[in-house]
Design a protein around this motif. Sequence first.
Motif, PDB file in Angstrom:
ATOM      1  N   ALA A 181      -7.270 -14.684   2.717  1.00  0.00           N
ATOM      2  CA  ALA A 181      -6.525 -14.054   3.720  1.00  0.00           C
ATOM      3  C   ALA A 181      -6.834 -12.525   3.611  1.00  0.00           C
ATOM      4  CB  ALA A 181      -5.194 -14.327   3.449  1.00  0.00           C
ATOM      5  N   TRP A 182      -7.046 -12.178   4.668  1.00  0.00           N
ATOM      6  CA  TRP A 182      -7.319 -10.621   4.851  1.00  0.00           C
ATOM      7  C   TRP A 182      -5.869 -10.105   5.322  1.00  0.00           C
ATOM      8  CZ3 TRP A 182     -11.979 -10.060   3.184  1.00  0.00           C
ATOM      9  CH2 TRP A 182     -13.118 -10.965   3.803  1.00  0.00           C
ATOM     10  N   VAL A 183      -5.376  -8.910   4.612  1.00  0.00           N
ATOM     11  CA  VAL A 183      -4.268  -8.408   5.031  1.00  0.00           C
ATOM     12  C   VAL A 183      -4.386  -6.740   5.104  1.00  0.00           C
ATOM     13  CG1 VAL A 183      -1.900  -7.805   4.089  1.00  0.00           C
ATOM     14  CG2 VAL A 183      -2.845  -9.911   3.308  1.00  0.00           C
ATOM     15  N   SER A 184      -4.268  -6.348   6.335  1.00  0.00           N
ATOM     16  CA  SER A 184      -4.544  -4.884   6.472  1.00  0.00           C
ATOM     17  C   SER A 184      -3.298  -4.068   6.094  1.00  0.00           C
ATOM     18  CB  SER A 184      -4.938  -4.418   8.005  1.00  0.00           C
ATOM     19  OG  SER A 184      -5.979  -5.210   8.371  1.00  0.00           O
ATOM     20  N   ARG A 209       4.334  -0.195   6.366  1.00  0.00           N
ATOM     21  CA  ARG A 209       5.581  -0.140   5.166  1.00  0.00           C
ATOM     22  C   ARG A 209       5.286  -1.154   4.216  1.00  0.00           C
ATOM     23  NH1 ARG A 209      10.996  -0.977   8.233  1.00  0.00           N
ATOM     24  NH2 ARG A 209      10.129  -2.732   8.328  1.00  0.00           N
ATOM     25  N   PRO A 210       5.571  -0.632   2.871  1.00  0.00           N
ATOM     26  CA  PRO A 210       5.189  -1.646   1.656  1.00  0.00           C
ATOM     27  C   PRO A 210       6.143  -2.783   2.031  1.00  0.00           C
ATOM     28  CG  PRO A 210       6.488   0.488   1.260  1.00  0.00           C
ATOM     29  CD  PRO A 210       5.935   0.669   2.662  1.00  0.00           C
ATOM     30  N   GLU A 211       7.271  -2.849   2.500  1.00  0.00           N
ATOM     31  CA  GLU A 211       8.121  -3.877   2.718  1.00  0.00           C
ATOM     32  C   GLU A 211       7.287  -4.926   3.531  1.00  0.00           C
ATOM     33  OE1 GLU A 211      10.701  -0.842   4.674  1.00  0.00           O
ATOM     34  OE2 GLU A 211       8.978  -0.744   3.100  1.00  0.00           O
ATOM     35  N   ASP A 212       6.485  -4.555   4.550  1.00  0.00           N
ATOM     36  CA  ASP A 212       6.131  -5.295   5.670  1.00  0.00           C
ATOM     37  C   ASP A 212       4.790  -6.032   4.866  1.00  0.00           C
ATOM     38  OD1 ASP A 212       7.760  -4.759   7.631  1.00  0.00           O
ATOM     39  OD2 ASP A 212       6.673  -3.086   8.184  1.00  0.00           O
ATOM     40  N   VAL A 213       4.119  -5.414   4.025  1.00  0.00           N
ATOM     41  CA  VAL A 213       2.964  -5.803   3.319  1.00  0.00           C
ATOM     42  C   VAL A 213       3.576  -6.892   2.291  1.00  0.00           C
ATOM     43  CG1 VAL A 213       0.800  -5.445   1.828  1.00  0.00           C
ATOM     44  CG2 VAL A 213       1.623  -3.811   3.633  1.00  0.00           C
ATOM     45  N   VAL A 214       4.474  -6.607   1.633  1.00  0.00           N
ATOM     46  CA  VAL A 214       5.008  -7.448   0.472  1.00  0.00           C
ATOM     47  C   VAL A 214       5.415  -8.677   1.131  1.00  0.00           C
ATOM     48  CG1 VAL A 214       7.014  -7.876  -1.133  1.00  0.00           C
ATOM     49  CG2 VAL A 214       5.593  -5.556  -1.145  1.00  0.00           C
ATOM     50  N   ALA A 215       6.065  -8.630   2.439  1.00  0.00           N
ATOM     51  CA  ALA A 215       6.292  -9.812   3.022  1.00  0.00           C
ATOM     52  C   ALA A 215       5.501 -10.706   3.521  1.00  0.00           C
ATOM     53  CB  ALA A 215       7.443  -9.617   4.085  1.00  0.00           C
ATOM     54  N   GLU A 216       4.404 -10.183   3.987  1.00  0.00           N
ATOM     55  CA  GLU A 216       3.092 -10.914   4.456  1.00  0.00           C
ATOM     56  C   GLU A 216       2.529 -11.543   3.225  1.00  0.00           C
ATOM     57  OE1 GLU A 216      -1.053 -10.420   7.040  1.00  0.00           O
ATOM     58  OE2 GLU A 216       0.529  -8.710   6.953  1.00  0.00           O
ATOM     59  N   TYR A 238      -3.968   4.775   0.730  1.00  0.00           N
ATOM     60  CA  TYR A 238      -2.444   4.165   1.238  1.00  0.00           C
ATOM     61  C   TYR A 238      -1.410   5.174   0.874  1.00  0.00           C
ATOM     62  CZ  TYR A 238       1.585   1.177   1.715  1.00  0.00           C
ATOM     63  OH  TYR A 238       2.696   0.372   2.235  1.00  0.00           O
ATOM     64  N   ASP A 239      -0.628   5.382   1.902  1.00  0.00           N
ATOM     65  CA  ASP A 239       0.602   6.287   1.605  1.00  0.00           C
ATOM     66  C   ASP A 239       1.980   5.571   2.229  1.00  0.00           C
ATOM     67  OD1 ASP A 239       2.683   7.981   1.242  1.00  0.00           O
ATOM     68  OD2 ASP A 239       1.811   9.664   2.647  1.00  0.00           O
ATOM     69  N   GLY A 240       2.863   4.803   1.658  1.00  0.00           N
ATOM     70  CA  GLY A 240       3.818   3.960   2.071  1.00  0.00           C
ATOM     71  C   GLY A 240       5.083   4.790   1.892  1.00  0.00           C
ATOM     72  N   GLU A 251       3.413  -3.873  -7.144  1.00  0.00           N
ATOM     73  CA  GLU A 251       4.549  -4.883  -6.537  1.00  0.00           C
ATOM     74  C   GLU A 251       3.988  -6.243  -6.165  1.00  0.00           C
ATOM     75  OE1 GLU A 251       8.234  -4.492  -3.359  1.00  0.00           O
ATOM     76  OE2 GLU A 251       6.805  -2.742  -3.761  1.00  0.00           O
ATOM     77  N   LEU A 252       2.790  -6.274  -5.515  1.00  0.00           N
ATOM     78  CA  LEU A 252       2.118  -7.570  -4.852  1.00  0.00           C
ATOM     79  C   LEU A 252       1.911  -8.584  -6.238  1.00  0.00           C
ATOM     80  CD1 LEU A 252       0.141  -6.193  -2.162  1.00  0.00           C
ATOM     81  CD2 LEU A 252       2.242  -7.252  -1.759  1.00  0.00           C
ATOM     82  N   ALA A 253       1.528  -7.867  -7.319  1.00  0.00           N
ATOM     83  CA  ALA A 253       0.977  -8.577  -8.359  1.00  0.00           C
ATOM     84  C   ALA A 253       2.158  -9.253  -9.046  1.00  0.00           C
ATOM     85  CB  ALA A 253      -0.001  -7.779  -9.426  1.00  0.00           C
ATOM     86  N   ARG A 254       3.454  -9.056  -8.891  1.00  0.00           N
ATOM     87  CA  ARG A 254       4.546  -9.282  -9.581  1.00  0.00           C
ATOM     88  C   ARG A 254       5.212 -10.635  -8.746  1.00  0.00           C
ATOM     89  NH1 ARG A 254       5.471  -3.773 -11.296  1.00  0.00           N
ATOM     90  NH2 ARG A 254       6.322  -3.375  -9.396  1.00  0.00           N
ATOM     91  N   LEU A 255       4.538 -10.856  -7.499  1.00  0.00           N
ATOM     92  CA  LEU A 255       5.150 -11.903  -6.473  1.00  0.00           C
ATOM     93  C   LEU A 255       4.900 -13.265  -7.166  1.00  0.00           C
ATOM     94  CD1 LEU A 255       3.980 -10.728  -2.991  1.00  0.00           C
ATOM     95  CD2 LEU A 255       6.382 -10.775  -3.967  1.00  0.00           C
ATOM     96  N   ASP A 256       5.574 -14.280  -7.302  1.00  0.00           N
ATOM     97  CA  ASP A 256       5.184 -15.755  -7.569  1.00  0.00           C
ATOM     98  C   ASP A 256       3.861 -16.261  -7.085  1.00  0.00           C
ATOM     99  OD1 ASP A 256       7.444 -15.472  -9.492  1.00  0.00           O
ATOM    100  OD2 ASP A 256       8.753 -16.340  -8.017  1.00  0.00           O
ATOM    101  N   GLY A 257       3.220 -17.015  -7.685  1.00  0.00           N
ATOM    102  CA  GLY A 257       2.266 -17.861  -6.973  1.00  0.00           C
ATOM    103  C   GLY A 257       0.924 -17.751  -7.748  1.00  0.00           C
TER     104      GLY A 257
END
Length: 470
Positions: A181-184, A209-216, A238-240, A251-257
């Motif tokens: 996946a690509w995530v802008s 917003r960081p929370e939007d990126v994290v959610a995606e 990037y400036d969130g 923060e993303l690297a700490r997500l499960d999966g």
Amino acid sequence: METKTTVITPEQLGRQQAFCGRVRAYWERRGRSPVAFVDTYGCQQNEADSERIRGILEQCGYGLTDGAEGADLVVVNTCAVREHAEQRVFGNVGALVHTKRRHEGQRILLCGCMMGQPQVAEKIRRSYVHVDGVFSPHHLWRLPELLFSVLTGGKRVFFTEDEPGAIAEGLPVERSDPHKAWVSVMYGCNNFCSYCIVPYVRGRERSRRPEDVVAEVRQLAEAGCRDITLLGQNVNSYDGGGTDFADLLAELARLDGDFLLRFMTSHPKDASKKLFDTMAAHPKIARHIHLPFQAGSDRVLHAMNRRYTCAQYLDLVAYARQVMPDLVLTSDVIVGFPGETEAEFEETLSLVEAVRCDALFTFLYSPRPGTPAARLDDPVPRAEKLRWFDRLCDAQNRISEEKHRAYVGRTLRVLVDGREEGLLTARTNGNRLVRLTGGDDGLIGSYVLADITGAATWSLTGAVVSPDTP
């Protein structure tokens, strides 16, 4: 050029949803199930945009097809970075006049970076009268409105006004690969490298917003996506709002999966020790960075407005390799920038030998109208530039082969991502292509252990040992 940022409101997106419904109703009244073809040129950001275009079209009732012949709608997503890409687009769009004649009612829309250039939009208006609609990158979120107008208005529609760069959350996405996946995470660019058209067609930097990126990314990981690439014209700026790119990565690297995070493209002026330390600290962040240096002459770098020196670039690379000895480094180089001398090209060759990238993406300078470099004197003949270019490619090909031979005899964890010419294809953590024997298509989308048995300039060969789990 408009420099502000516009956040598209839910009400504005709701209006576009209503246009989706009106397009569906248009086709239902005709008893038709329309199909669309989206043709994409250029970078990963364009690929990500095309996934949103396909998502919007599906909401408008279109099925998707893989060619222009017989399609009710053709959307061409264009690239303006190099002259060759533009000429390909003009040639292929010109050829669509024949498919349109064979399929009565076919509509043709053009979008992407070329359409952000006023002179190109005007050329389309005057010389490509079979094109029904045009929209710039800033107007992608308004595609349903444009499409409805084209279908029902009987007139060509051009959404090319100089408007603020937009961030539109919640657009539908039809991803081309369930495993990648690509995530802008940001859009636009503030660098204004003297050869580059991107800031003029994609606008100034604006970050999600960081929370939007994290959610995606969380949603992708939960769906089983294995390889997620974060995108931005200059992703590490990037400036969130208090969250920089290294913070976002962590923060993303700490997500499960069970997934890997990649990112591109990075600018050396914004790459930092904090970024490299973050990469080193998190196994879910791939040990690969694409860090373009473009030239090995400080004078040329200054003329390019790159805002770093060769010594600073070497220091960055040395630190990155210190904290990540297994780092895979790739880069871009432009040959024949206006005013570049042979002695300065030799400096680039010296830098290539000093850095020893795993791979280089090499380009002959291509003047982009409207950029400062396009106005510079360029006395070196093209034949001479081609000679330099061949020398650069020869040097890098030798280095790449040497780097790849070091993989032979190792067992690596790789992600199987497809099949090509009878062999499974896979990617290493460092994004090196591996062609695999053994195994079947049921392994696509899975990690496997592979014995590396051979190496070439651009790829490795190997054999599947066994499926792998984290």
